[in-house]
Design an enzyme around this catalytic site. Sequence first.
Site, PDB file in Angstrom:
ATOM      1  N   GLY A  98      -0.472   8.622   6.080  1.00  0.00           N
ATOM      2  CA  GLY A  98       0.888   8.549   5.536  1.00  0.00           C
ATOM      3  C   GLY A  98       0.851   8.816   4.043  1.00  0.00           C
ATOM      4  O   GLY A  98      -0.035   9.532   3.556  1.00  0.00           O
TER       5      GLY A  98
ATOM      6  N   ARG B 260      -1.918  14.038  17.502  1.00  0.00           N
ATOM      7  CA  ARG B 260      -1.777  14.094  16.036  1.00  0.00           C
ATOM      8  C   ARG B 260      -2.955  14.846  15.420  1.00  0.00           C
ATOM      9  O   ARG B 260      -2.804  15.597  14.462  1.00  0.00           O
ATOM     10  CB  ARG B 260      -1.722  12.676  15.438  1.00  0.00           C
TER      11      ARG B 260
ATOM     12  N   ARG C 233       6.157  11.368   1.652  1.00  0.00           N
ATOM     13  CA  ARG C 233       5.864  12.591   2.396  1.00  0.00           C
ATOM     14  C   ARG C 233       7.079  13.497   2.376  1.00  0.00           C
ATOM     15  O   ARG C 233       8.187  13.033   2.617  1.00  0.00           O
ATOM     16  CB  ARG C 233       5.520  12.244   3.838  1.00  0.00           C
TER      17      ARG C 233
ATOM     18  N   LYS D 111       4.028  -9.735  -6.996  1.00  0.00           N
ATOM     19  CA  LYS D 111       4.747  -8.549  -6.508  1.00  0.00           C
ATOM     20  C   LYS D 111       5.647  -8.940  -5.337  1.00  0.00           C
ATOM     21  O   LYS D 111       6.781  -8.476  -5.223  1.00  0.00           O
ATOM     22  CB  LYS D 111       3.730  -7.474  -6.095  1.00  0.00           C
TER      23      LYS D 111
ATOM     24  N   ASN E 166       9.607  -8.387  -5.119  1.00  0.00           N
ATOM     25  CA  ASN E 166      10.193  -7.650  -3.986  1.00  0.00           C
ATOM     26  C   ASN E 166      11.251  -8.498  -3.276  1.00  0.00           C
ATOM     27  O   ASN E 166      12.265  -7.970  -2.823  1.00  0.00           O
ATOM     28  CB  ASN E 166       9.116  -7.234  -2.987  1.00  0.00           C
TER      29      ASN E 166
ATOM     30  N   ASN F 178      14.542  -6.424  -3.504  1.00  0.00           N
ATOM     31  CA  ASN F 178      14.735  -5.462  -2.414  1.00  0.00           C
ATOM     32  C   ASN F 178      15.829  -5.825  -1.403  1.00  0.00           C
ATOM     33  O   ASN F 178      16.684  -4.975  -1.106  1.00  0.00           O
ATOM     34  CB  ASN F 178      13.395  -5.204  -1.703  1.00  0.00           C
TER      35      ASN F 178
ATOM     36  N   ASN G   1      18.448  -0.379  -7.882  1.00  0.00           N
ATOM     37  CA  ASN G   1      17.979  -1.633  -8.498  1.00  0.00           C
ATOM     38  C   ASN G   1      18.921  -2.060  -9.631  1.00  0.00           C
ATOM     39  O   ASN G   1      19.237  -3.240  -9.774  1.00  0.00           O
ATOM     40  CB  ASN G   1      16.550  -1.473  -9.026  1.00  0.00           C
TER      41      ASN G   1
ATOM     42  N   SER H 274      12.038   0.136  -2.339  1.00  0.00           N
ATOM     43  CA  SER H 274      11.343   0.676  -1.153  1.00  0.00           C
ATOM     44  C   SER H 274      12.027   0.216   0.137  1.00  0.00           C
ATOM     45  O   SER H 274      12.124   0.988   1.100  1.00  0.00           O
ATOM     46  CB  SER H 274       9.872   0.251  -1.169  1.00  0.00           C
TER      47      SER H 274
ATOM     48  N   GLU I  68       9.147  -3.925   6.135  1.00  0.00           N
ATOM     49  CA  GLU I  68       8.020  -4.863   6.165  1.00  0.00           C
ATOM     50  C   GLU I  68       8.525  -6.291   5.931  1.00  0.00           C
ATOM     51  O   GLU I  68       7.815  -7.127   5.376  1.00  0.00           O
ATOM     52  CB  GLU I  68       6.969  -4.439   5.127  1.00  0.00           C
TER      53      GLU I  68
HETATM   54  P1  NAD Z   1       3.396   5.430   5.667  1.00  0.00           P
HETATM   55  O1  NAD Z   1       4.317   4.984   6.740  1.00  0.00           O
HETATM   56  O2  NAD Z   1       3.748   6.625   4.855  1.00  0.00           O
HETATM   57  O3  NAD Z   1       1.953   5.684   6.265  1.00  0.00           O
HETATM   58  C1  NAD Z   1       1.356   4.855   7.228  1.00  0.00           C
HETATM   59  C2  NAD Z   1       0.603   5.766   8.178  1.00  0.00           C
HETATM   60  O4  NAD Z   1      -0.232   4.966   8.992  1.00  0.00           O
HETATM   61  C3  NAD Z   1       1.531   6.559   9.119  1.00  0.00           C
HETATM   62  O5  NAD Z   1       1.171   7.920   9.050  1.00  0.00           O
HETATM   63  C4  NAD Z   1       1.220   5.981  10.494  1.00  0.00           C
HETATM   64  O6  NAD Z   1       1.341   6.925  11.532  1.00  0.00           O
HETATM   65  C5  NAD Z   1      -0.228   5.570  10.284  1.00  0.00           C
HETATM   66  N1  NAD Z   1      -0.732   4.604  11.290  1.00  0.00           N
HETATM   67  C6  NAD Z   1      -0.161   3.462  11.710  1.00  0.00           C
HETATM   68  N2  NAD Z   1      -0.925   2.890  12.657  1.00  0.00           N
HETATM   69  C7  NAD Z   1      -1.998   3.705  12.842  1.00  0.00           C
HETATM   70  C8  NAD Z   1      -3.120   3.674  13.700  1.00  0.00           C
HETATM   71  N3  NAD Z   1      -3.313   2.684  14.577  1.00  0.00           N
HETATM   72  N4  NAD Z   1      -4.027   4.684  13.620  1.00  0.00           N
HETATM   73  C9  NAD Z   1      -3.846   5.701  12.747  1.00  0.00           C
HETATM   74  N5  NAD Z   1      -2.786   5.796  11.911  1.00  0.00           N
HETATM   75  C10 NAD Z   1      -1.878   4.799  11.959  1.00  0.00           C
HETATM   76  O7  NAD Z   1       3.195   4.167   4.705  1.00  0.00           O
HETATM   77  P2  NAD Z   1       2.857   4.133   3.152  1.00  0.00           P
HETATM   78  O8  NAD Z   1       4.106   4.387   2.386  1.00  0.00           O
HETATM   79  O9  NAD Z   1       1.648   4.960   2.872  1.00  0.00           O
HETATM   80  O10 NAD Z   1       2.528   2.596   2.966  1.00  0.00           O
HETATM   81  C11 NAD Z   1       1.317   1.992   3.359  1.00  0.00           C
HETATM   82  C12 NAD Z   1       1.289   0.600   2.733  1.00  0.00           C
HETATM   83  O11 NAD Z   1       1.220   0.753   1.318  1.00  0.00           O
HETATM   84  C13 NAD Z   1       2.560  -0.216   2.995  1.00  0.00           C
HETATM   85  O12 NAD Z   1       2.265  -1.567   3.164  1.00  0.00           O
HETATM   86  C14 NAD Z   1       3.390   0.004   1.745  1.00  0.00           C
HETATM   87  O13 NAD Z   1       4.308  -1.059   1.479  1.00  0.00           O
HETATM   88  C15 NAD Z   1       2.304   0.067   0.681  1.00  0.00           C
HETATM   89  N6  NAD Z   1       2.691   0.807  -0.522  1.00  0.00           N
HETATM   90  C16 NAD Z   1       3.203   2.067  -0.433  1.00  0.00           C
HETATM   91  C17 NAD Z   1       3.537   2.751  -1.587  1.00  0.00           C
HETATM   92  C18 NAD Z   1       4.099   4.152  -1.542  1.00  0.00           C
HETATM   93  O14 NAD Z   1       4.470   4.689  -2.593  1.00  0.00           O
HETATM   94  N7  NAD Z   1       4.189   4.811  -0.406  1.00  0.00           N
HETATM   95  C19 NAD Z   1       3.338   2.143  -2.846  1.00  0.00           C
HETATM   96  C20 NAD Z   1       2.786   0.857  -2.892  1.00  0.00           C
HETATM   97  C21 NAD Z   1       2.466   0.195  -1.714  1.00  0.00           C
HETATM   98  O1  KPL Z   2       8.156  -2.572  -5.888  1.00  0.00           O
HETATM   99  C1  KPL Z   2       9.347  -2.398  -5.845  1.00  0.00           C
HETATM  100  C2  KPL Z   2       9.899  -1.860  -4.585  1.00  0.00           C
HETATM  101  O2  KPL Z   2      10.908  -1.152  -4.598  1.00  0.00           O
HETATM  102  O3  KPL Z   2       9.283  -2.137  -3.539  1.00  0.00           O
HETATM  103  C3  KPL Z   2      10.191  -2.794  -7.030  1.00  0.00           C
HETATM  104  C4  KPL Z   2      10.504  -1.602  -7.887  1.00  0.00           C
HETATM  105  C5  KPL Z   2       9.430  -3.788  -7.896  1.00  0.00           C
HETATM  106  C6  KPL Z   2      11.446  -3.487  -6.610  1.00  0.00           C
HETATM  107  O4  KPL Z   2      11.161  -4.669  -5.956  1.00  0.00           O
END
Ligand code: NAD
Ligand code: KPL
Length: 305
Positions: A11, A37, A133, A184, A188, A192, A202, A252, A264
């Site tokens: 992801g 996939r 993505r 954090k 959130n 959120n 926000n 988010s 989440e």
């Molecule tokens: P996402 O949904 O974009 O990606 C998760 C991926 O994991 C998906 O492609 C899904 O198909 C895959 N997946 C799930 N179960 C699976 C399995 N059993 N086998 C293989 N693949 C599997 O999520 P994300 O945005 O990358 O977020 C991941 C974590 O990071 C979350 O907890 C999110 O809150 C945290 N996070 C994300 C960001 C961001 O900018 N995207 C920033 C900070 C924290």
């Molecule tokens: O991390 C965040 C989110 O959107 O998940 C911020 C910007 C801190 C808001 O809670």
Amino acid sequence: MATLWHVLGAGSLGSLWAARLARAGLPVRLILRDAERLAAYEASGGLTLVEHGQPQLFEVCAQTWDADEPIERLLVACKAYDAESAVSQLAPRLQPNAELILLQNGLGSQDAVAAKVPQARCIFASSTEGAFRDGDWRVVFAGHGYTWLGDASDPTPPAWLDELQSAGIPHQWTPDILTRLWRKLALNCAINPLTVLHDCRNGGLQAHNCEIAMLCAELTDVLNRCGQPAAAEALHTEVERVIHATAANYSSMYQDVAHNRRTEISYLLGHVCAVAARHQCPTPYLTQLQTRLVGHLQSRGLPTD
Ligand code: NAD
Ligand code: KPL
């Protein structure tokens, strides 16, 4: 030979990490959900990372969970609600000295994962990097930030931090990772859900000062009661600062709901309410917020857990 980086989940964050590790010449394997996939990924030719508007393709090798390659280092990059089952599937492949890096937001999933793989070292992470993505196997690096890494039960930094350095992944090892994750989580919870319920960016929460103040007071109580006083310090001021600094952004959770994606919630507000109940800490406002949010998710046909 360098240890392989297995990355579970292609992801947003998983692809961002995999592409940067591969760009630094480090050996990376993506772990995908199933053969379908995997076939789609192979047909696409690799992962594309879009940075400063410039796409770059990386031919990262991929496999499914049931490949027989042993796993020594696993970056768990799925959502919090998928982490426990995804890691359980991989448990038979984990080597006795395996290390897992858990990138999940919120709290609760990390302990659930660690309980499934007691033989492995679980390193918790909290990231302020942003990625999304814009197509299959394409990730846009949207927000530069930092990833804090730590292991609450062992302050020894892992040997691979210099690989993150060479891959240009900004990071810091910290013994206080739980403080970071709780802080954090509290931010959130204060921001959120209200952005979802008030349907705003926000910055729109600047018109809801009273609600924010009441939430911050309860969150501060819960953090103090559950042994996280450092995460509670000046929480209200920090929440107001973040609302101001990210005024133009959608949270988010707002984006998840807007795109009809599962949230989440259980690892954010749900976790805080559960911990508060366990510590007999009254949280009428947080509980009411949780009820309102669950109702809102239900009305949109989204999962409430
Ligand atoms: P996402 O949904 O974009 O990606 C998760 C991926 O994991 C998906 O492609 C899904 O198909 C895959 N997946 C799930 N179960 C699976 C399995 N059993 N086998 C293989 N693949 C599997 O999520 P994300 O945005 O990358 O977020 C991941 C974590 O990071 C979350 O907890 C999110 O809150 C945290 N996070 C994300 C960001 C961001 O900018 N995207 C920033 C900070 C924290
Ligand atoms: O991390 C965040 C989110 O959107 O998940 C911020 C910007 C801190 C808001 O809670």
